[in-house]
Scaffold this active site. Structure first.
Site, PDB file in Angstrom:
ATOM      1  N   PHE A  23      -0.847   5.722   5.033  1.00  0.00           N
ATOM      2  CA  PHE A  23       0.460   5.491   4.395  1.00  0.00           C
ATOM      3  C   PHE A  23       1.630   5.658   5.353  1.00  0.00           C
ATOM      4  O   PHE A  23       2.726   5.189   5.058  1.00  0.00           O
ATOM      5  CB  PHE A  23       0.675   6.477   3.237  1.00  0.00           C
ATOM      6  CG  PHE A  23      -0.379   6.392   2.173  1.00  0.00           C
ATOM      7  CD1 PHE A  23      -0.311   5.432   1.186  1.00  0.00           C
ATOM      8  CD2 PHE A  23      -1.467   7.260   2.183  1.00  0.00           C
ATOM      9  CE1 PHE A  23      -1.300   5.338   0.218  1.00  0.00           C
ATOM     10  CE2 PHE A  23      -2.451   7.172   1.221  1.00  0.00           C
ATOM     11  CZ  PHE A  23      -2.372   6.208   0.240  1.00  0.00           C
ATOM     12  N   TYR A  35      10.441  -5.116   8.766  1.00  0.00           N
ATOM     13  CA  TYR A  35       9.528  -4.235   8.029  1.00  0.00           C
ATOM     14  C   TYR A  35       8.285  -5.007   7.566  1.00  0.00           C
ATOM     15  O   TYR A  35       7.146  -4.614   7.816  1.00  0.00           O
ATOM     16  CB  TYR A  35      10.245  -3.605   6.814  1.00  0.00           C
ATOM     17  CG  TYR A  35       9.293  -3.004   5.823  1.00  0.00           C
ATOM     18  CD1 TYR A  35       8.479  -1.931   6.187  1.00  0.00           C
ATOM     19  CD2 TYR A  35       9.168  -3.526   4.524  1.00  0.00           C
ATOM     20  CE1 TYR A  35       7.569  -1.391   5.286  1.00  0.00           C
ATOM     21  CE2 TYR A  35       8.273  -2.988   3.626  1.00  0.00           C
ATOM     22  CZ  TYR A  35       7.474  -1.925   4.012  1.00  0.00           C
ATOM     23  OH  TYR A  35       6.569  -1.404   3.115  1.00  0.00           O
TER      24      TYR A  35
HETATM   25  N1  UFG Z   1      18.982  -2.165  -7.010  1.00  0.00           N
HETATM   26  C1  UFG Z   1      20.249  -1.938  -7.559  1.00  0.00           C
HETATM   27  N2  UFG Z   1      20.851  -0.736  -7.311  1.00  0.00           N
HETATM   28  C2  UFG Z   1      20.263   0.247  -6.547  1.00  0.00           C
HETATM   29  C3  UFG Z   1      18.989   0.006  -6.008  1.00  0.00           C
HETATM   30  C4  UFG Z   1      18.387  -1.208  -6.253  1.00  0.00           C
HETATM   31  O1  UFG Z   1      20.797  -2.786  -8.252  1.00  0.00           O
HETATM   32  O2  UFG Z   1      20.878   1.320  -6.366  1.00  0.00           O
HETATM   33  C5  UFG Z   1      18.308  -3.440  -7.282  1.00  0.00           C
HETATM   34  C6  UFG Z   1      18.009  -4.228  -6.003  1.00  0.00           C
HETATM   35  O3  UFG Z   1      19.101  -5.011  -5.633  1.00  0.00           O
HETATM   36  C7  UFG Z   1      16.783  -5.023  -6.435  1.00  0.00           C
HETATM   37  C8  UFG Z   1      16.064  -4.089  -7.426  1.00  0.00           C
HETATM   38  O4  UFG Z   1      17.052  -3.161  -7.855  1.00  0.00           O
HETATM   39  O5  UFG Z   1      17.191  -6.173  -7.113  1.00  0.00           O
HETATM   40  C9  UFG Z   1      14.906  -3.332  -6.823  1.00  0.00           C
HETATM   41  O6  UFG Z   1      15.337  -2.703  -5.632  1.00  0.00           O
HETATM   42  P1  UFG Z   1      14.526  -1.529  -4.876  1.00  0.00           P
HETATM   43  O7  UFG Z   1      15.344  -1.120  -3.700  1.00  0.00           O
HETATM   44  O8  UFG Z   1      14.140  -0.484  -5.850  1.00  0.00           O
HETATM   45  O9  UFG Z   1      13.182  -2.242  -4.403  1.00  0.00           O
HETATM   46  P2  UFG Z   1      12.978  -3.554  -3.502  1.00  0.00           P
HETATM   47  O10 UFG Z   1      12.437  -4.608  -4.411  1.00  0.00           O
HETATM   48  O11 UFG Z   1      14.176  -3.904  -2.721  1.00  0.00           O
HETATM   49  O12 UFG Z   1      11.937  -3.045  -2.390  1.00  0.00           O
HETATM   50  C10 UFG Z   1      10.653  -2.573  -2.667  1.00  0.00           C
HETATM   51  C11 UFG Z   1      10.269  -1.557  -1.606  1.00  0.00           C
HETATM   52  C12 UFG Z   1      10.196  -2.201  -0.248  1.00  0.00           C
HETATM   53  C13 UFG Z   1       9.285  -3.377  -0.285  1.00  0.00           C
HETATM   54  C14 UFG Z   1       9.646  -4.319  -1.396  1.00  0.00           C
HETATM   55  C15 UFG Z   1       8.588  -5.351  -1.519  1.00  0.00           C
HETATM   56  O13 UFG Z   1      11.209  -0.523  -1.568  1.00  0.00           O
HETATM   57  O14 UFG Z   1       9.704  -1.265   0.685  1.00  0.00           O
HETATM   58  O15 UFG Z   1       9.742  -3.614  -2.644  1.00  0.00           O
HETATM   59  O16 UFG Z   1       8.796  -6.147  -2.592  1.00  0.00           O
HETATM   60  F1  UFG Z   1       9.371  -4.048   0.870  1.00  0.00           F
END
Ligand code: UFG
Length: 345
Positions: free
Chosen positions: A83, A151
């Site tokens: 991990f 990444y």
């Molecule tokens: N979001 C918000 N506000 C926040 C955080 C997130 O509106 O404070 C939104 C983002 O814009 C996105 C959604 O919520 O639309 C999900 O965001 P996350 O940051 O929770 O997750 P991600 O989909 O960006 O990323 C995750 C993992 C990554 C991985 C990715 C693969 O964190 O490591 O999924 O799909 F690469």
């Protein structure tokens, strides 16, 4: 007795896998440099050794070959769950060197140590980010892998390296491509603890505690059912069960393979937000901002292959994940956060 080495075992996904492993009767050696993982989590995990299994901890860095090689010399390890990695997309764009050294070079050292010590089975934490911008939804494992950030590229490189090492050395790997991991241990012993936190669910929940930042919603003008991004939220305990099945597959002599870990279903940011309001029973304030750079509109897994090959079926709902995340967040705010703040002063 089967001993499993867990790199990154003091981190979010790794620590939940350590619990699942000891509950399933494995002994565990955690290898972590504690750059993102937490010594407090290691202590909590070690206290679970009472379940009858042994948890050892080795502080070390994968970028130092001797560190990781000594883990194999010291313990009789049968397989590895890997991990340890950096996983913030935006940071990887700004500082790719950090990602290539830690994720790729660190894994090269790990694999070298495995081969030299004749440990030839590894379950690897990969990601939906290896697919890049989706060409179709839901995304199955045949979807082209064209990552759009460093990444995702580090994780794809590692997948490719593992194929070459299977052909040349017989190293067997199962690569699990996570979608959006969510939730915490049902007994609230451990949970998500990132500093800084960038993920949706913990950020919404943290905003409900005193001193928490107001929740920022990134973009409401996407071409989706309600204008916000859709993601496939997979519960961390369901995710750990898939790792156990993948491990069993390898220990039983199974070959290299790769699987999506998701639910086949997506939820929008607004739906997640409403679920958080329901679970907490609170009205939550929100600031609507511009889109966050690099966010695809929709990411949903096709998980049929993991069901048919591994017999894995996620059981927990989004509400389950939010409820366990909230229970953990309360503990974090009441106990661990103070220590975290003290560290900064
Ligand atoms: N979001 C918000 N506000 C926040 C955080 C997130 O509106 O404070 C939104 C983002 O814009 C996105 C959604 O919520 O639309 C999900 O965001 P996350 O940051 O929770 O997750 P991600 O989909 O960006 O990323 C995750 C993992 C990554 C991985 C990715 C693969 O964190 O490591 O999924 O799909 F690469």
């Amino acid at each position: 007795m089967t001993t499993v080495l867990v790199t990154g075992g003091a981190g979010y996904v790794g620590s939940h896998n350590v619990l699942a492993l000891i509950n399933a009767g494995y002994d565990v050696v955690i290898f972590d440099n504690l750059s993102l993982g937490h010594s407090e989590i290691v202590e909590i995990l070690k206290n679970q050794s009472a379940a009858g299994r042994v948890i050892d901890f080795l502080k070390g860095d994968l970028q130092n070959f001797q560190d990781i090689n000594s883990a194999f010399e010291k313990f009789d390890i049968s397989a590895v769950l890997h991990f340890a990695a950096f996983s913030q997309v935006a940071e990887s764009v700004k500082n790719p060197q950090k990602y290539y050294f830690n994720n790729v070079y660190g894994t090269l050292n790990l694999l070298k140590a495995m081969i030299e010590n004749n440990v030839m089975k590894i379950v690897f934490s990969s990601t939906a980010a290896t697919y890049g911008e989706p060409e179709y939804i839901p995304i199955d494992e045949k979807h082209p892998q064209n990552p759009i950030n460093p990444y995702g590229r580090t994780k794809l490189m590692i997948e490719n390296i593992m194929d070459d090492y299977d052909s040349a050395y017989g190293l067997k790997s199962v690569r699990l491509r996570y979608f959006n991991v969510a939730g915490a241990d049902t007994k609230s012993r451990i949970g998500e603890w990132h500093v800084p936190e960038t993920h949706l669910i913990p950020n919404i929940l943290k905003s409900t505690f005193s001193g928490g930042q107001r929740f920022k919603m990134f973009g409401t003008d996407y071409d989706t059912k309600d204008g916000t991004c859709i993601r496939d939220y997979i519960n961390v305990e369901d995710l750990a069960k898939a790792h156990l099945l993948a491990l069993k597959h390898l220990l039983n002599g199974g070959g290299t393979n790769f699987y999506n870990l998701g639910t086949n279903d997506g939820n929008s940011v607004k739906e997640v937000f409403r679920t958080c309001e329901d679970v907490t029973g609170k009205h939550i304030d929100v600031d609507v901002l511009e889109r966050r750079e690099g966010d695809p509109a929709s990411l949903v897994a096709d998980n049929k292959k993991s069901l048919s090959d591994l017999g894995w079926k996620p059981e927990k709902t989004l509400t389950d994940s939010v409820a366990s995340a909230y229970a953990w967040e309360k503990i974090y705010q009441e106990t661990l956060l103070n220590g975290e703040l003290n560290k900064c002063h």
